[in-house]
Write a protein that holds these residues in place. Structure first.
Motif, PDB file in Angstrom:
ATOM      1  N   VAL A  46      -3.733  -4.588  -3.083  1.00  0.00           N
ATOM      2  CA  VAL A  46      -2.583  -4.663  -2.181  1.00  0.00           C
ATOM      3  C   VAL A  46      -1.950  -3.277  -2.105  1.00  0.00           C
ATOM      4  O   VAL A  46      -1.467  -2.747  -3.108  1.00  0.00           O
ATOM      5  CB  VAL A  46      -1.552  -5.693  -2.672  1.00  0.00           C
ATOM      6  CG1 VAL A  46      -0.307  -5.655  -1.775  1.00  0.00           C
ATOM      7  CG2 VAL A  46      -2.154  -7.086  -2.683  1.00  0.00           C
ATOM      8  N   ALA A  47      -1.977  -2.669  -0.928  1.00  0.00           N
ATOM      9  CA  ALA A  47      -1.423  -1.335  -0.744  1.00  0.00           C
ATOM     10  C   ALA A  47      -0.163  -1.339   0.116  1.00  0.00           C
ATOM     11  O   ALA A  47       0.693  -0.480  -0.034  1.00  0.00           O
ATOM     12  CB  ALA A  47      -2.469  -0.418  -0.109  1.00  0.00           C
ATOM     13  N   ASP A  48      -0.058  -2.298   1.027  1.00  0.00           N
ATOM     14  CA  ASP A  48       1.125  -2.391   1.888  1.00  0.00           C
ATOM     15  C   ASP A  48       1.788  -3.739   1.630  1.00  0.00           C
ATOM     16  O   ASP A  48       1.425  -4.762   2.219  1.00  0.00           O
ATOM     17  CB  ASP A  48       0.721  -2.256   3.355  1.00  0.00           C
ATOM     18  CG  ASP A  48       1.925  -2.032   4.273  1.00  0.00           C
ATOM     19  OD1 ASP A  48       3.056  -2.343   3.836  1.00  0.00           O
ATOM     20  OD2 ASP A  48       1.728  -1.568   5.413  1.00  0.00           O
ATOM     21  N   GLU A  49       2.766  -3.724   0.719  1.00  0.00           N
ATOM     22  CA  GLU A  49       3.410  -4.977   0.305  1.00  0.00           C
ATOM     23  C   GLU A  49       4.220  -5.612   1.414  1.00  0.00           C
ATOM     24  O   GLU A  49       4.577  -6.793   1.346  1.00  0.00           O
ATOM     25  CB  GLU A  49       4.290  -4.740  -0.924  1.00  0.00           C
ATOM     26  CG  GLU A  49       5.525  -3.894  -0.703  1.00  0.00           C
ATOM     27  CD  GLU A  49       5.226  -2.404  -0.629  1.00  0.00           C
ATOM     28  OE1 GLU A  49       6.185  -1.626  -0.454  1.00  0.00           O
ATOM     29  OE2 GLU A  49       4.045  -2.009  -0.724  1.00  0.00           O
ATOM     30  N   GLU A 104      -4.553  -5.863   6.844  1.00  0.00           N
ATOM     31  CA  GLU A 104      -3.956  -4.532   6.701  1.00  0.00           C
ATOM     32  C   GLU A 104      -3.144  -4.360   5.422  1.00  0.00           C
ATOM     33  O   GLU A 104      -2.745  -3.237   5.085  1.00  0.00           O
ATOM     34  CB  GLU A 104      -3.079  -4.209   7.919  1.00  0.00           C
ATOM     35  CG  GLU A 104      -3.850  -3.969   9.198  1.00  0.00           C
ATOM     36  CD  GLU A 104      -4.287  -5.264   9.881  1.00  0.00           C
ATOM     37  OE1 GLU A 104      -5.032  -5.189  10.886  1.00  0.00           O
ATOM     38  OE2 GLU A 104      -3.884  -6.360   9.414  1.00  0.00           O
ATOM     39  N   ALA A 105      -2.888  -5.443   4.710  1.00  0.00           N
ATOM     40  CA  ALA A 105      -2.179  -5.340   3.429  1.00  0.00           C
ATOM     41  C   ALA A 105      -3.071  -4.784   2.338  1.00  0.00           C
ATOM     42  O   ALA A 105      -2.584  -4.286   1.317  1.00  0.00           O
ATOM     43  CB  ALA A 105      -1.642  -6.707   3.008  1.00  0.00           C
ATOM     44  N   LEU A 106      -4.404  -4.866   2.548  1.00  0.00           N
ATOM     45  CA  LEU A 106      -5.370  -4.533   1.504  1.00  0.00           C
ATOM     46  C   LEU A 106      -6.132  -3.258   1.802  1.00  0.00           C
ATOM     47  O   LEU A 106      -6.311  -2.880   2.957  1.00  0.00           O
ATOM     48  CB  LEU A 106      -6.384  -5.670   1.340  1.00  0.00           C
ATOM     49  CG  LEU A 106      -5.864  -7.077   1.073  1.00  0.00           C
ATOM     50  CD1 LEU A 106      -7.033  -8.050   1.027  1.00  0.00           C
ATOM     51  CD2 LEU A 106      -5.072  -7.121  -0.230  1.00  0.00           C
ATOM     52  N   VAL A 107      -6.599  -2.631   0.725  1.00  0.00           N
ATOM     53  CA  VAL A 107      -7.606  -1.574   0.841  1.00  0.00           C
ATOM     54  C   VAL A 107      -8.732  -1.913  -0.125  1.00  0.00           C
ATOM     55  O   VAL A 107      -8.509  -2.526  -1.168  1.00  0.00           O
ATOM     56  CB  VAL A 107      -7.046  -0.169   0.531  1.00  0.00           C
ATOM     57  CG1 VAL A 107      -6.049   0.254   1.588  1.00  0.00           C
ATOM     58  CG2 VAL A 107      -6.424  -0.113  -0.859  1.00  0.00           C
ATOM     59  N   MET A 108      -9.968  -1.501   0.256  1.00  0.00           N
ATOM     60  CA  MET A 108     -11.127  -1.734  -0.594  1.00  0.00           C
ATOM     61  C   MET A 108     -11.958  -0.465  -0.673  1.00  0.00           C
ATOM     62  O   MET A 108     -12.122   0.239   0.337  1.00  0.00           O
ATOM     63  CB  MET A 108     -11.963  -2.899  -0.059  1.00  0.00           C
ATOM     64  CG  MET A 108     -11.290  -4.252  -0.191  1.00  0.00           C
ATOM     65  SD  MET A 108     -12.387  -5.643   0.223  1.00  0.00           S
ATOM     66  CE  MET A 108     -12.431  -5.500   2.005  1.00  0.00           C
ATOM     67  N   ALA A 109     -12.472  -0.189  -1.845  1.00  0.00           N
ATOM     68  CA  ALA A 109     -13.184   1.069  -2.082  1.00  0.00           C
ATOM     69  C   ALA A 109     -14.379   1.243  -1.168  1.00  0.00           C
ATOM     70  O   ALA A 109     -14.664   2.343  -0.695  1.00  0.00           O
ATOM     71  CB  ALA A 109     -13.612   1.146  -3.546  1.00  0.00           C
ATOM     72  N   GLY A 110     -15.100   0.165  -0.880  1.00  0.00           N
ATOM     73  CA  GLY A 110     -16.324   0.298  -0.107  1.00  0.00           C
ATOM     74  C   GLY A 110     -16.171   0.058   1.375  1.00  0.00           C
ATOM     75  O   GLY A 110     -17.187  -0.023   2.091  1.00  0.00           O
ATOM     76  N   ASP A 115      -9.607   4.500   3.137  1.00  0.00           N
ATOM     77  CA  ASP A 115      -8.992   5.668   2.490  1.00  0.00           C
ATOM     78  C   ASP A 115      -8.128   6.442   3.482  1.00  0.00           C
ATOM     79  O   ASP A 115      -7.024   6.887   3.150  1.00  0.00           O
ATOM     80  CB  ASP A 115     -10.056   6.571   1.875  1.00  0.00           C
ATOM     81  CG  ASP A 115     -11.041   7.124   2.895  1.00  0.00           C
ATOM     82  OD1 ASP A 115     -11.244   6.485   3.952  1.00  0.00           O
ATOM     83  OD2 ASP A 115     -11.626   8.199   2.633  1.00  0.00           O
ATOM     84  N   GLU A 116      -8.608   6.562   4.724  1.00  0.00           N
ATOM     85  CA  GLU A 116      -7.818   7.254   5.751  1.00  0.00           C
ATOM     86  C   GLU A 116      -6.535   6.484   6.062  1.00  0.00           C
ATOM     87  O   GLU A 116      -5.462   7.076   6.214  1.00  0.00           O
ATOM     88  CB  GLU A 116      -8.650   7.419   7.016  1.00  0.00           C
ATOM     89  CG  GLU A 116      -7.933   8.171   8.118  1.00  0.00           C
ATOM     90  CD  GLU A 116      -8.808   8.410   9.335  1.00  0.00           C
ATOM     91  OE1 GLU A 116      -8.318   9.009  10.302  1.00  0.00           O
ATOM     92  OE2 GLU A 116      -9.974   7.981   9.312  1.00  0.00           O
ATOM     93  N   ARG A 117      -6.640   5.171   6.136  1.00  0.00           N
ATOM     94  CA  ARG A 117      -5.466   4.347   6.442  1.00  0.00           C
ATOM     95  C   ARG A 117      -4.417   4.449   5.341  1.00  0.00           C
ATOM     96  O   ARG A 117      -3.218   4.585   5.614  1.00  0.00           O
ATOM     97  CB  ARG A 117      -5.898   2.893   6.636  1.00  0.00           C
ATOM     98  CG  ARG A 117      -4.767   1.944   7.032  1.00  0.00           C
ATOM     99  CD  ARG A 117      -5.325   0.667   7.609  1.00  0.00           C
ATOM    100  NE  ARG A 117      -6.217  -0.024   6.687  1.00  0.00           N
ATOM    101  CZ  ARG A 117      -5.790  -0.882   5.746  1.00  0.00           C
ATOM    102  NH1 ARG A 117      -4.495  -1.128   5.629  1.00  0.00           N
ATOM    103  NH2 ARG A 117      -6.658  -1.492   4.970  1.00  0.00           N
ATOM    104  N   LEU A 118      -4.858   4.412   4.089  1.00  0.00           N
ATOM    105  CA  LEU A 118      -3.904   4.509   2.986  1.00  0.00           C
ATOM    106  C   LEU A 118      -3.316   5.912   2.894  1.00  0.00           C
ATOM    107  O   LEU A 118      -2.119   6.069   2.609  1.00  0.00           O
ATOM    108  CB  LEU A 118      -4.581   4.128   1.666  1.00  0.00           C
ATOM    109  CG  LEU A 118      -3.686   4.152   0.425  1.00  0.00           C
ATOM    110  CD1 LEU A 118      -2.419   3.327   0.640  1.00  0.00           C
ATOM    111  CD2 LEU A 118      -4.455   3.644  -0.798  1.00  0.00           C
TER     112      LEU A 118
END
Length: 246
Positions: A46-49, A104-110, A115-118
């Protein structure tokens, strides 16, 4: 022949060892705690709470199960775009808790582009939010070419936070006068409760006793110079570190 004194000393040693056993059992778990990884699936963070509402169905109007906190790990099992065009992920949070969360709340390594969005999210928030999201980035995207930029941003946000913390602590200690016959004045500043949440993000501050100012210790900038010495960001990091030494 064993004397009474021997038995007393033996008993004392046994009691001392027994007293230490509970701490030996507790200490490793207390200091080695890691975030629990949910079972199965692709792991997301979770990157965007602001969008991290876990719902019973892939709809913004579906029943709210709970709101997930920033940095929470989830297991992504499926994805679906609903009739409104909103993209949802079905995630497992614990063995007993699952639901749907906006993609859009999540980011995943693969996953391409995460990475650009975060990295973009890191640029548009306050100091603490930038630090927290930068830490998620660095812990998730180990091979991203944007790591130098994020390390520089983390350091810049931390130094900005140091200025704010200086103002807050000064006002706090002006209202509650620091005793002159007790602990050293600088120790009150370095024990200031406002530092705690930054410390939990791995960010440490130094304190200029003469000017009564906090400063970032520069760890992210030094890491940038060590790992990416030929990057444009490394040149900027060197300038920041030089300023700290002035």
């Amino acid at each position: 022949m064993l004397t009474p004194r021997f038995y007393r000393l033996f008993a004392t040693h046994i009691l001392a060892i027994a007293a230490l056993v509970p701490f030996a059992a507790i200490a490793p778990s207390a200091f080695a705690q890691k975030k629990r990884v949910p079972p199965g699936g692709n792991i997301g963070v979770v990157a965007d709470e602001r969008l991290a509402a876990l719902r019973a169905a892939p709809s913004l109007n579906a029943r709210l199960i709970r709101r997930l906190t920033r940095g929470r790990l989830v297991s992504v099992r499926a994805t679906k775009r609903n009739h409104e065009g909103v993209f949802f992920c079905h995630v497992v949070v614990t063995r007993r808790t699952s639901g749907w969360i906006q993609n859009e709340a999540l980011v995943m390594a693969g996953r391409d582009g995460d990475d650009e969005r975060l990295a973009h999210l890191i640029g548009g928030t306050d100091e603490f939010e930038r630090i927290a999201r930068a830490r998620i980035f660095l812990n998730t995207f180990f091979r991203s070419p944007r790591r130098p930029k994020v390390l520089l941003a983390l350091g810049d946000a931390a130094e900005e936070a140091a200025q704010q913390l200086t103002r807050e602590a000064t006002r706090r200690f002006e209202r509650h006068e620091v005793p002159t016959d007790g602990a050293p004045e600088f120790s009150y500043y370095l024990n200031y409760s406002g530092l705690d949440r930054y410390n939990r993000q791995g960010v440490t501050f130094t304190f200029d006793r003469e000017k009564r100012q906090f400063h970032y210790d520069g760890a992210a900038w030094r890491d940038l110079l060590r790992k990416y010495p030929n990057s444009r960001e490394a040149t900027e990091a060197a300038k920041r570190l030089q300023t700290l030494r002035l």
